[in-house]
Scaffold this active site. Sequence first.
Site, PDB file in Angstrom:
ATOM      1  CD  GLU A  19      -2.990   0.907   2.419  1.00 11.75           C
ATOM      2  OE1 GLU A  19      -3.161   2.064   2.915  1.00 11.75           O
ATOM      3  OE2 GLU A  19      -3.205  -0.054   2.550  1.00 11.75           O
ATOM      4  N   GLY A  20       0.486   2.203  -0.679  1.00 14.42           N
ATOM      5  CA  GLY A  20       1.236   3.466  -0.748  1.00 14.42           C
ATOM      6  C   GLY A  20       0.287   4.620  -0.930  1.00 14.42           C
ATOM      7  CE  LYS A  55       0.227   3.086  -8.148  1.00 17.11           C
ATOM      8  NZ  LYS A  55       1.276   3.620  -8.688  1.00 17.11           N
ATOM      9  CG  ASP A 109      10.143   7.222  -4.925  1.00 14.94           C
ATOM     10  OD1 ASP A 109      10.964   7.672  -4.035  1.00 14.94           O
ATOM     11  OD2 ASP A 109       9.157   6.728  -4.493  1.00 14.94           O
TER      12      ASP A 109
END
Length: 203
Positions: A65-66, A86, A182
Amino acid sequence: MESSRSRKRTRQELDSTGDPPPEREVVARGGASPPWRDDDRDGHYVFDLGENLTRRYKILSKMGEGTFGRVLECWDRETREYVAIKVVRSIRKYRDAAMIEIDVLNRLAENERYRSLCVQIQRWFDYRNHICIVFEKLGPSLYDFLKRNRYQPFPVELVREFGRQLLESVAYMHELRLIHTDLKPENILLVSSEYIKVPSSKA
């Protein structure tokens, strides 16, 4: 992006219905989608294990989870493979960002030579106001790999190979005028989900 990649293999231990092996079963719900329910207060899709994400995908587990949403391990009844989906939060800014991500992923998949170095999108769909992006199912992240091995140093040969693949994949993105903003161990995935122990450097 991942290291030591090999082509994914479909598991053979399937029953006659095309569903996963019995030990992976949770709750049988046939091919129907679950009844409509509201999202949680943060806009995440609410699900139960064993339910379906459309008639094609059966939800087996939550992989992570993000900020943008959750990643679910699912069984693809059509291809008879495990996939990672996703499920983006049903909030406009995240839906818009997901469409940009889909465009980037499709661009990354254009060059066959580099497909082995970048995570592969299979398809996407909009389900109950959630953008769902279907990926090949890969193994643990580099961070999880380190953690499982109690943060032991990698052998130099392994570091060289990780570095080579990372540099090649980033160079390819730069050719497409894309910048990875990232890059960290949590976002570098290994191909195999099997546990691999790092050889001890101690005598």
